[in-house]
Every structure is written in C-alpha cells, then in structure tokens.
Design an enzyme around this catalytic site. Sequence first.
Site, short mmCIF file in Angstrom:
data_model
loop_
_atom_site.label_atom_id
_atom_site.label_comp_id
_atom_site.label_asym_id
_atom_site.label_seq_id
_atom_site.Cartn_x
_atom_site.Cartn_y
_atom_site.Cartn_z
N GLY A 24 67.28 47.66 37.68
CA GLY A 24 66.52 48.13 39.01
C GLY A 24 65.55 47.94 39.03
N GLY A 26 61.99 50.70 40.16
CA GLY A 26 61.85 52.15 40.71
C GLY A 26 60.22 52.09 41.43
N GLY A 27 59.48 53.73 41.30
CA GLY A 27 58.18 53.65 41.06
C GLY A 27 57.25 53.16 40.65
N GLY A 29 57.78 51.00 37.89
CA GLY A 29 58.28 49.79 36.95
C GLY A 29 59.63 48.88 37.23
N VAL A 31 63.72 47.27 35.47
CA VAL A 31 63.89 47.00 34.35
C VAL A 31 64.78 45.45 34.25
CG1 VAL A 31 66.25 48.37 32.42
CG2 VAL A 31 64.51 49.47 34.41
N ASP A 139 63.57 64.87 32.85
CA ASP A 139 64.34 64.42 34.62
C ASP A 139 65.42 64.16 34.09
OD1 ASP A 139 64.30 63.11 37.60
OD2 ASP A 139 63.92 61.30 36.04
#
Length: 626
Positions: A24, A26-27, A29, A31, A139
């Site tokens: 995946g 995201g903003g 980094g 994975v 989160d």
Amino acid sequence: MTVQPLTHDEPRRIGRYRVLGVLGKGGMGRVLLGAGPDGRLVAIKQVHAHLLNQRGYRARFQREVSASTRVSGAFTAPVVDFDVDDETPWLASVFVVGIPLNEAIENFGPLPVPAVRALAAGLAVALADIHRAGLVHRDLKPANVLLTADGPRVIDFGIAYMTENPGGLTETGSTLGSPAFMSPEQTLGEPVTAASDMFALGSVLATAASGVNPFQAPSLAYTLFQIAHGAAELNSVPPELRTIIESCLYKDPHHRATPDRLLAQLGRQPEGPAPWPEPIQQAIERQSLGMAGIARDPDATVVASRSSWTAAAAAPASGSRRKLAWLSLVALLAVVALVAGVFTWKHSETSAGTLPGADTSLATLRAADVCAWLRQALDGSVPAESGWDADPRNWSVDTGYKWGCVAKSGTQWLYLDVGSAITPTQRVNGKAGGFDLLGTEGSGPSGCSRGVKLGDREQLWGISVNLSNAPNCDLAVHILDRLLATRTAPPERADTASLAGVDPCQVVPRAALDSAIGPLSQTPPQAAAHGCHWEGSATVEVNTQAVDMSKMRLEAGMDLANGKSAFPQISSLSSTCELVYAYRTVADLQETVLVRLDGEKNQRERLCGTAVSILNALIGQLPKVN
C-alpha cells in the site's frame, strides 16, 4: 487490496530483506512486502523520499520507530528491524495474515455479537499494552485493525506519540487522525490522552456491530461537529452491545471506560480461535495458504506484472512452484496495508475557479433556500440509476448546520453545501457546469464528495455535494450541473429574519475590529457565505450556524450588553476563545453567532474579553426578532 507489482525504479532489497511487492501507499510513505533470509515475511514501511527534505521529518520517523518498538503484546504487530539512518529510513514489522476490519465489514457485513465482543476484548488488551508503554495510538480505525485467525491486531503507529512528550509528533492544537474516528478533543484541536483511543475504540466497535460509523454525516465538517457535540447513533447496534460501546463514547474523557474497565464489562471470553463469521475465516485461510507458498519459495523476487500473471495462468501444470506461489499471491484480497493514516487535504495547484464564476455572488448564495433550490434543480431529472426517488418532493430534507441542505431517500443521503469553503480541494477528472471538479474518491458508507470553486483567486468558497451510501459519484456531478445552470437566480429563503441571510463580513463594525486586533486591511483574507476571517494581532472568525446547543460543550454564560449572554465553548487551549451567542430558536435548533479568537498562549481570558466586545458590537447589527 491486492499486492501490487514493483515498478522498475523501486528497490529489490531493503536492508537484509528481499522486496516482493507493494502492500500500500499513503501520504507519508509506502508499505512493501519483504522476505527475510529465513523466508519469514515482513511488512516494510518506507518514508517517501521527498518528505525527508522537510525540516524535522526524519526525526519524526525516528519517533515513530521508537513508539513502535516500545509496544509488544498478543494483539499488536511487533517491529523486528529498522534503519533510521538509511538514505530512505524504514522499519519492518512482522507480516500479519489477516483481513482489515474495514474490508471485512464492506465485503461481509456487520459482525455478529460474539465477534464484536471478541474484537472489543482484543482491542482493549492491545490498547492497554500501548498505553502501558507510555503511548497513545491516535489513529485507531477499522483500517488499522486486522482480523486474524486468533484475534484482532492493532497496526500502524505512524502518528502515535509518547504521553510524557505530548509535543512529540505534532504540536498541541493539531488534528492528526482519521476524521470519522477522532475523539472530540482531537476535532477541537485539544491535547489527546489514552482516553482519546478509547473514544475511537467505541466508534470502531459501533461500526463493526452496525456497519455504519455512529457519527456519520453527509460532510466532513458535519461529521466533526457530530463527534464534538452530537450524540452517537446506535440504533442499529444490537442492544446487548450498546452499554459497552456507550461507555467509551462520553464527550468528557474522564468519564470514558479504560481498557481494564472495558475488559471487566466484557467478562471472560471463550477460549480458542476467534469467533469470526465463516466467510471471514475462509478469507483469512486463503490468504494464509497463499502467503505460505511465498514464504517457502527461496527464489521469489518480485510480484509479476498483470501480463505475467496471464502468462503464468496459461503455463503447463508442470511449471515451477514459484509460478504457483505467485499465482496464489496475486489472487489474494485484503492484504494488510500498514500505511500511515494521517488525514490531509491538499489544495489544488490550479484553481478550479479559473473559469468564469464572477456572475455568482456570495450574497446570492447566502439568500438561497438551499433545499428548495435542490428540489427545483432536480425536478424531473433524477437519474434512475442513482437509486433515489424520482420525485425530489418525496425526499426527506432538512437544514444543515451551515445552512446547507441534508436530503435522504431510502438508505442514501446527501449534504449540499452552498457558499462555504469547499471541503474537497483536490482536482478530479471531469467538469460540472463548465467548472473543473474537485473531490474525493470513494463510495459506500464513506461516500464521496464533488464540488466546484466559485470564489476568485484565494477565496475558497463554492458549491459542494457530499454523498453517503452511494454506488458512485455520478449523482453529485449531476446535482452540480443542474445547480450551476441556475446559480444566478436560485429560489430565495422566505424567512428574512434568519441569520442565514446575514453577511458575517459586514455585521461586525470595522471600528470594533480595528480596536480589537487592528488596524486591518479593507478586505478579509477569507470570506464565505456564512463565515468571515480576519488576521491581526489575533485571528478572528465570525460564523453563523444553526445548531442544537444542548449537545454543545459549553461553559457558564458570560454577560453581554442589554442583559444578553454568550457561552464559551469548553477548551483546554489557552490560546483560543470561542463564544456562542444564541440569536433565536427555530424548531429544535438555535440560530447562533460564533466568534472565535486565536492568539498567544495563556491569553484565553483576554481573548474572551475581546470576543465579548466584538459580540456586543455586532448584536445591534443583526435582524430584529419579532
């Protein structure tokens, strides 16, 4: 989510790990799926290289690593390796085979009561471990919870912070986190504690039990308002779970359950495998078998491209076990994605208001009867495939808290916001009424947003449509098209005494502003139909809203002129004061003026005094109530 193939410029090795694919992005980094020398699979989180140029970002990642390595327990995914001094820092966690809770709910529906109880117990233990290490997760959300064969796992400590260093990852006043699962104190920019995680846990459990977030609203702003001031919607939650969930959802952090208290409420849980529904167990087993094939293959290098998958599928049965392993891998769904959940909006680099919009004024939008305009614009033109009743007169409609329109038909609903600073600010494909579209992707319970910017230059106001439970975003674009076609002459609101028609930029006498924070420029830097913002020795915002004040967290009233009162919103921030003045009550809502000042720390009393002087000056400018 599938494991994505590596691109030609992505690394094939990080530290001692072979990189096999992308889990995946995201903003913050990405994975990656990796394999160690012993064949064990790991999830490698790597920071985007461009972020390392930002001041303090490498130190922030180091703090994340420190936070992650401090946590261990049966219901978390432990860190096994890291290198914060690498050119591109990274950390590796044990790869946990499991289904993200959000995907389980979307694909298989709400969890049954025994499964929710097991989920609650596992997450309570995980939070106890996290809090015992001196951390707050900040989160917790369904995407950061994995359902594994033996229980849930909490993942992603990207925005966790150490309780003894609350200024660690972000300064007090920031609102990092995923909006729908924030705590009230996060939405208000107040300091977070372990109790914030417990509020998020309550929202996660309610979502798991009902399939719907308990504070879900048609827009981001309204969702945040509901979290801070509204009651949780738990009607769809089985009755035997409500007390447990409600104990986590008190607005006051001091009244919320702790992990230990929640475990005591739940009682002893049955031993053995997790009681997930059969379809979820089967999905976990399929994923486990596929990953086992990868782990056994010492020659595995990278995930094949889609064209390679097709070729492999057509290969003879005598092909190598490497081909079979990769066929298993690419068929898997719901692979864990340990992507940081920091929520950010990025302004479009090219303004969507570059096309002519000067024929639309804030005064026109402010005077509009938004629900009547919506029904008029869609009369005879509701798309059949939208799932909405063909006659808008049959829709349930009500005024939103920023004078927009909340509409519902069947299980779908929308929020039409007119003249406010538009929530979606990223460019998406397409146009509406000749204007570039802004929006967010997605459908389903999380919905989607589409909007157009009508303000000139830096003014961000426009029209936006937020859908919930919609199959796609087509209806939002259609509504914008129809509204924009009549934007210069929408139907007007009949109630001339309403605060909805008041220009907040004109209602405050300039002399009062100059005296309080001035001298000021002639034009406010930001204006909207129902809000205005000035910058001086302090920041002043004046907004008009229709709210249920009984659901707001307010202090005792402060005296204004002529025997009137204003109520400060409860806040632990010493640099902010927000006063709420009730103008009149209509049905079950209060039309209010909110005056907010932001200044220096430890100046709240002085800021509230200034807010009182501004309110006293503007009250005389409001319409007279009969």
